[in-house]
Design an enzyme around this catalytic site. Structure first.
Site, mmCIF file in Angstrom:
data_model
loop_
_atom_site.group_PDB
_atom_site.id
_atom_site.type_symbol
_atom_site.label_atom_id
_atom_site.label_comp_id
_atom_site.label_asym_id
_atom_site.label_seq_id
_atom_site.Cartn_x
_atom_site.Cartn_y
_atom_site.Cartn_z
ATOM 1 C CB THR A 439 40.889 23.963 73.321
ATOM 2 O OG1 THR A 439 41.028 22.533 73.428
ATOM 3 C CG2 THR A 439 42.267 24.574 73.077
ATOM 4 C CG ASP A 440 36.627 19.776 75.863
ATOM 5 O OD1 ASP A 440 35.858 20.047 74.919
ATOM 6 O OD2 ASP A 440 36.614 18.674 76.448
#
Length: 691
Positions: A439-440
């Site tokens: 997700t980062d």
């Protein structure tokens, strides 16, 4: 050491190209460490440091200080231009940026032991690797897990064993010094589980004295506690492979003993004294398993091994690695080898060959990266260059955007175990890590793509939908999985090193909130829940914890811009407290720095350490977002960047400012020292415009 692609220094490093398509890495690396003959000159151990007086950076080339006559903004503009131009010069023709990802010598020592175990270790590889390991030993005989940090017992033991295998005599001064330090600090018995596993594989430790990892764990349903999906993705892949390895209890003895590494008063392994009920229960269960394992039906045990093997092979990446990171990679190779896959088998052969791409050869030495970060480095650089004023259709941004768009992951992965109804649409950290998007990276990709003129709306929308689906129940985001928060696995007896779960973190949540806000979705439920999570998780002193970067400076530097972008007013108490914390932790020289010991001792080390370019930039990004551009604190930070800039436009940064496992494993991203200062300087010069 410097950025892998900077062109600094005098030696040229070579590593293999990525396998996706016909790409070639084109990356170069320079080492600033002077290599030495075996056992002659050691790297000086940094003087003892305190939170009030951190280790100074080593002397380097004299900086070029801009003429301040034109005022601080002119100084910033000159500094920015040099850094921007240098950064532009590092782009690969195919569009990406990549810097070396520096860790510690356990990567190299374990590679030697792996090759010894497989019977493929060559004299050249051993000599080149030993040269690198020797070059990293400090004056006190130890090896550390990060620059300027204390000696680490397990790291020192693994380095010592590798050098002894390379032929270094036990009475050589550098070996005797290391052995004496090891004995003084508890000896082999005080090392972590993973070090003792390597010793057992190498015939110098008893498997009876290691925790049992039964391969039958593969059968546990995903809703049952302690199933493999309760582990973070990096630990999950490692534990499945280790379960196979440990079930065979392999032993390929080293051609020497290690009697000189036993202490007269043996130390205790990390976390050996845990007395909480769950730890005691699992220790008792481990004793039972030791007695039961030899009596298990061979057919049932082999079936469990085969199930694990199928799981492992299904998750091999396109380039031959597992997860793009060293631990599951090496243990998977050993697991398959023990299951009868020869080194010439296509699966194993591809995995061994892929290690070459992570290998850097330079001036007669050889070292390995634990992982590589091309997507991460590229999107951070794209944001930085856009902050520096590059137009959206600039060729550098167009080329990088096209490459990033090609890296989108549209296939399923382990993350769907917790989110089966969420459609793919993320990005990973590596060249080849399609099983594990994170997700980062996805959030930073969105922030980067929207700053370019490419046709990217469909990809951005898929990424946003994927991020929304990956939100945890409490409103935050973990990096690789949703709701990977079951703390019970931390109580298992072999969990004495590194983070093994992936709960929400402030830095990851902040990047995702910022991505939603940048796309005009600050009012949406997912973003608002993320904002609430961030506000709830502010530390009492006004900072935020940084999971993937060091540490409170990283967390605070990520959260403040995200909250402002999402509509939190600069005058709100949470922002004011963060600003006050940053001002209070500015160093006397005008920069900011935070030692990695803040993870273990936040009281004394939070926000404290020698100034670095990346950490100074994180602080400035937060202060600028909070409307503090005219504050003298910001001016002092800008001047520090200007005064410490190298003549070629970059900065020296030997300190590690990235985090793998808080408290245990750290990273030095060699592009951080460029990308983040360019962003901070660009936003300062351009009036904090970063939309």
């Amino acid at each position: 050491m410097t950025t892998a692609t900077t062109g600094e220094g005098t030696g040229r490093a070579v590593r293999r190209a990525p396998t996706r398509g016909t790409e070639a890495a084109g990356a170069r690396s320079r080492a600033q460490v002077a290599l030495r003959a075996p056992g002659v000159v050691m790297i000086p151990a940094p003087a003892p440091v305190t939170a009030a007086a951190a280790t100074p950076a080593p002397e380097t080339a004299a900086p070029v200080i801009p003429d301040p006559a034109g005022g601080i903004r002119d100084v910033a503009a000159v500094t920015l231009a040099k850094a921007r131009d240098h950064l532009l010069g590092l782009q690969d023709p195919r569009g990406w940026w990549i810097g070396e990802l520096e860790t510690n010598v356990t990567m190299d020592a374990e590679d030697v032991l792996l090759r010894h175990f497989l019977g493929i270790l060559t004299e050249v590889e051993l000599a080149e690797t030993a040269g690198w390991i020797r070059s990293q030993q400090r004056e006190d005989g130890t090896w550390a897990t990060f620059y300027g940090g204390p000696g680490d017992l397990s790291t020192t033991v693994e380095a010592y064993v590798a050098l002894k295998l390379a032929g270094d005599a036990v009475d050589a001064p550098h070996m005797a010094l290391a052995a004496d330090w090891i004995r003084t600090n508890g000896g082999l018995t005080a090392t972590r589980v993973f070090t003792r596993i390597w010793l057992a594989i190498s015939g110098r430790w008893s498997w009876d004295e290691l925790p049992v990892i039964p391969p039958e764990v593969i059968y546990l349903p995903s809703k049952v506690p302690l199933n493999i999906y309760d582990w973070g993705c990096w630990a999950r892949q490692t534990i499945v492979a280790l379960a196979v390895v440990s079930s065979f209890r392999p032993s390929k003895p080293l051609p020497f003993l290690l009697e000189e590494l036993y202490a007269q008063v043996p130390g205790r392994p990390p976390k050996a004294d845990r007395k909480d009920p769950w730890s005691l229960a699992f220790n008792g269960l481990d004793k039972v398993l030791h007695k039961v394992e030899p009596r298990l039906p061979k057919r049932a045990r082999m079936a469990a091994r085969r199930r694990c093997t199928d799981w492992i092979i299904a998750r091999q990446e396109a380039d031959g690695c597992w997860g793009g990171i060293q631990p599951p990679w090496v243990y998977s190779i050993m697991a398959l080898h023990l299951m009868g896959y020869s080194v010439d088998n296509p699966v194993v052969g591809k995995a061994i060959a892929a290690l070459e791409r992570f290998t850097i050869r330079e001036d007669g030495i050889r070292r390995l990266e634990a992982c590589q970060s091309p997507v991460w480095d590229t999107v951070l650089t794209m944001v930085a260059l856009a902050d520096a004023g590059l137009e959206p259709d600039h060729p550098a941004l167009t080329a990088s955007a096209n490459w990033v768009l090609d890296e989108e992951i549209r296939q399923p992965g382990d993350w769907q175990v917790r989110r089966p109804d969420t459609a793919p649409g993320g990005w990973a950290f590596e060249f080849d890590n399609d099983n594990y998007p994170d997700t980062d990276d996805a959030a930073e990709v969105i922030l980067a793509l929207r700053r370019t003129g490419t046709d990217n709306r469909a990809a951005i929308l898929r990424g946003l939908r994927w991020l929304e689906g990956m939100q945890c129940k409490d409103g935050g985001w973990g990096a690789f999985d949703a709701d990977n928060t079951r703390q019970l696995v931390n109580k298992l007896p072999f969990c004495d090193f590194g983070a093994v779960i992936d709960p929400p973190s402030a830095d990851v949540t902040a990047h995702i909130v910022e991505a939603f806000a940048a796309e005009g979705l600050a009012h949406e439920t997912a973003c608002r829940r993320g904002v609430i999570w961030l506000l709830k998780h502010q530390e009492d002193d006004g900072s935020w914890f940084g999971r993937w970067g060091a540490n409170y400076l990283y967390g605070t530097g990520a959260v403040v811009p995200a909250l402002i972008a999402a509509g939190v007013k600069p005058g709100k108490p949470q922002i004011r407290r963060a600003v006050a914390w940053l001002a209070a932790h500015q160093n006397e020289d005008g920069g900011w720095g935070e030692d990695l010991r803040s993870y273990d001792d936040p009281k004394n080390w939070s926000g404290r350490g020698a100034s670095t370019a990346s950490q100074t930039a994180w602080a400035l990004l937060a202060l600028l977002a909070a409307g503090e551009a005219e504050n003298k604190t910001v001016e002092r930070g800008i001047r520090w960047l200007a005064e410490t800039q190298r003549p070629d436009g970059t900065w020296d940064e030997p300190y590690f400012t990235g985090t793998g496992f808080p408290g245990d494993f750290y990273l030095n991203y060699h592009l951080y020292r460029l990308a983040f200062p360019v962003s901070a300087l660009g936003r300062y010069v351009r009036g904090s415009r970063h939309d």
